[in-house]
Design a protein around this motif. Structure first.
Motif, PDB file in Angstrom:
ATOM      1  N   THR A 214      41.319  39.318  53.428  1.00  0.00           N
ATOM      2  CA  THR A 214      42.739  38.974  53.297  1.00  0.00           C
ATOM      3  C   THR A 214      43.096  38.914  51.814  1.00  0.00           C
ATOM      4  OG1 THR A 214      42.189  36.608  53.413  1.00  0.00           O
ATOM      5  CG2 THR A 214      42.861  37.697  55.467  1.00  0.00           C
ATOM      6  N   PRO A 215      43.185  40.056  51.154  1.00  0.00           N
ATOM      7  CA  PRO A 215      43.525  40.064  49.729  1.00  0.00           C
ATOM      8  C   PRO A 215      44.951  39.566  49.517  1.00  0.00           C
ATOM      9  CG  PRO A 215      43.621  42.281  50.618  1.00  0.00           C
ATOM     10  CD  PRO A 215      43.036  41.410  51.700  1.00  0.00           C
ATOM     11  N   ARG A 252      49.994  35.311  36.782  1.00  0.00           N
ATOM     12  CA  ARG A 252      48.811  35.781  36.055  1.00  0.00           C
ATOM     13  C   ARG A 252      47.776  34.668  35.902  1.00  0.00           C
ATOM     14  NH1 ARG A 252      49.926  36.085  30.058  1.00  0.00           N
ATOM     15  NH2 ARG A 252      49.405  33.881  30.354  1.00  0.00           N
ATOM     16  N   ASN A 253      48.229  33.487  35.487  1.00  0.00           N
ATOM     17  CA  ASN A 253      47.300  32.379  35.292  1.00  0.00           C
ATOM     18  C   ASN A 253      46.633  31.964  36.594  1.00  0.00           C
ATOM     19  OD1 ASN A 253      47.885  32.363  32.597  1.00  0.00           O
ATOM     20  ND2 ASN A 253      49.269  30.605  32.677  1.00  0.00           N
ATOM     21  N   ARG A 254      47.399  32.019  37.676  1.00  0.00           N
ATOM     22  CA  ARG A 254      46.818  31.636  38.952  1.00  0.00           C
ATOM     23  C   ARG A 254      45.793  32.657  39.427  1.00  0.00           C
ATOM     24  NH1 ARG A 254      47.740  28.284  43.370  1.00  0.00           N
ATOM     25  NH2 ARG A 254      45.703  28.288  44.386  1.00  0.00           N
ATOM     26  N   LEU A 255      46.071  33.935  39.220  1.00  0.00           N
ATOM     27  CA  LEU A 255      45.101  34.967  39.585  1.00  0.00           C
ATOM     28  C   LEU A 255      43.826  34.825  38.750  1.00  0.00           C
ATOM     29  CD1 LEU A 255      47.367  38.132  40.058  1.00  0.00           C
ATOM     30  CD2 LEU A 255      46.335  36.704  41.825  1.00  0.00           C
ATOM     31  N   ASP A 272      34.499  43.552  45.022  1.00  0.00           N
ATOM     32  CA  ASP A 272      35.094  42.741  46.087  1.00  0.00           C
ATOM     33  C   ASP A 272      36.061  41.707  45.523  1.00  0.00           C
ATOM     34  OD1 ASP A 272      33.695  44.162  47.923  1.00  0.00           O
ATOM     35  OD2 ASP A 272      32.268  42.573  48.448  1.00  0.00           O
ATOM     36  N   ILE A 273      35.690  41.101  44.408  1.00  0.00           N
ATOM     37  CA  ILE A 273      36.564  40.104  43.786  1.00  0.00           C
ATOM     38  C   ILE A 273      37.839  40.755  43.282  1.00  0.00           C
ATOM     39  CG2 ILE A 273      36.803  38.505  41.839  1.00  0.00           C
ATOM     40  CD1 ILE A 273      33.832  37.847  42.163  1.00  0.00           C
ATOM     41  N   PHE A 279      43.529  44.048  42.896  1.00  0.00           N
ATOM     42  CA  PHE A 279      43.234  45.227  42.092  1.00  0.00           C
ATOM     43  C   PHE A 279      42.402  46.194  42.920  1.00  0.00           C
ATOM     44  CE2 PHE A 279      44.115  41.958  38.990  1.00  0.00           C
ATOM     45  CZ  PHE A 279      44.864  42.624  38.035  1.00  0.00           C
ATOM     46  N   ALA A 280      42.967  47.354  43.216  1.00  0.00           N
ATOM     47  CA  ALA A 280      42.249  48.335  44.022  1.00  0.00           C
ATOM     48  C   ALA A 280      41.071  48.922  43.258  1.00  0.00           C
ATOM     49  CB  ALA A 280      43.194  49.453  44.466  1.00  0.00           C
TER      50      ALA A 280
END
Length: 304
Positions: A214-215, A252-255, A272-273, A279-280
């Motif tokens: 679930t990305p 951005r900071n949360r990612l 995977d991360i 990010f594909a």
């Protein structure tokens, strides 16, 4: 007593420096900690993302504005606050004479203490929001303070049973809180703050369960604005006004926060991360991470 949180008061939330979002620290080696507010003053902050710990905060002296979700409270008299790990909260100091204590304890601590968990579930102080804020009289403060003091004494001691003792005092603190409880009604908030809260609530929902299956679904300011049914420029202006940062910076900071947590706490591959946080292609994730931290994801993982 004020009854409306006006725009000028909300505007003070822009004074939050580097604490948005609050980085998760649950990989640090502690389970329960107690702090004296006179020695560890609580700075202005906004905590829009989930934490791995519960917090019980006693404000025995000083004044401030506390928000929990869409509920806002002017704290001008002794108050107890029971803060769940998932609560979106903020605090703004209105005086420079803090007094009281706060205790932080992790979810894992609760899970390993069934009696404590039973008391938490029974009283609902952390989940039943009308019960999460308790007004105290001056005469009740010493009684409540003693439980924090006893927990702190145990924390600083060397007993092998200190965590058992601390959870027992936590239970007594909650029992005593219910005995003296007076639950104040929250003050009003403006439409501005409602939009700010909804943004952080959506950001939390989008990032709280990301994994390879679930990305993250949306990750741009434009996508968030569309989901909130507001114009991107309006959303950016609101967040800049009330937090000092625009939507893209918060996202951005949360990612980055989520990426760091996954790098430290999982053995997932970098591919995977990177896919999980939107990010594909892994090289794009590596570039994003290094641009904002100065090191590559692999280097960050090795430091831990």
């Amino acid at each position: 007593m004020k009854t409306t949180l006006d725009s000028k008061t909300i505007d003070t939330l822009r004074d939050l420096p580097d604490m948005i979002p609050v980085l998760r620290d649950y990989f640090e080696d502690w389970t329960i900690r107690v702090f004296n507010r006179e020695q560890h003053e609580c700075r202005n902050y906004l905590s829009p993302n989930r934490r791995e710990f519960y917090k019980v905060l006693l404000i025995s002296k000083g004044a401030g504005v506390f928000t929990m979700g869409l509920n806002t409270y002017y704290i001008e008299e002794p108050t107890l606050l029971f803060i769940h790990p998932n609560d979106i909260i903020s605090w703004k100091n209105l005086s420079d004479d803090p007094g009281g204590y706060y205790v932080l304890f992790k979810k894992t601590f609760v899970n390993h203490q069934p009696q404590l968990k039973a008391v938490i579930d029974k009283f609902g102080l952390f989940v039943d929001k009308p019960k999460s804020v308790i007004r105290l009289t001056e005469s009740e403060v010493p009684l409540i303070c003693q439980y924090f003091q006893k927990m702190q004494e145990e924390e600083l001691g060397n007993s092998e049973f200190k965590e058992d003792a601390m959870q027992a005092f936590l239970q007594l603190l909650m029992v005593e809180s219910m005995k003296v409880a007076r639950f104040p009604k929250p003050d009003d908030v403006t439409e501005d703050y409602t939009h700010v809260h909804h943004f952080f609530d959506l950001l939390e929902r989008e990032t709280s369960g990301i994994n390879y299956s679930t990305p993250i679904r949306i990750k741009t300011a434009k996508e968030f604005a569309h989901s909130l049914d507001v114009h991107p420029n309006y959303l950016n202006a609101l967040l800049k006004k009330h937090t000092g940062q625009n939507a893209s910076t918060h996202i951005r900071n949360r990612l980055l926060d989520e990426a760091k947590a996954l790098l430290v706490q999982t053995d997932w591959s970098l591919q995977d991360i990177s896919y999980s946080i939107g990010f594909a292609e892994q090289p794009n994730f590596n570039q994003f991470f290094k641009k904002n931290t100065g090191i590559t994801p692999a280097e960050f993982r090795r430091t831990y």
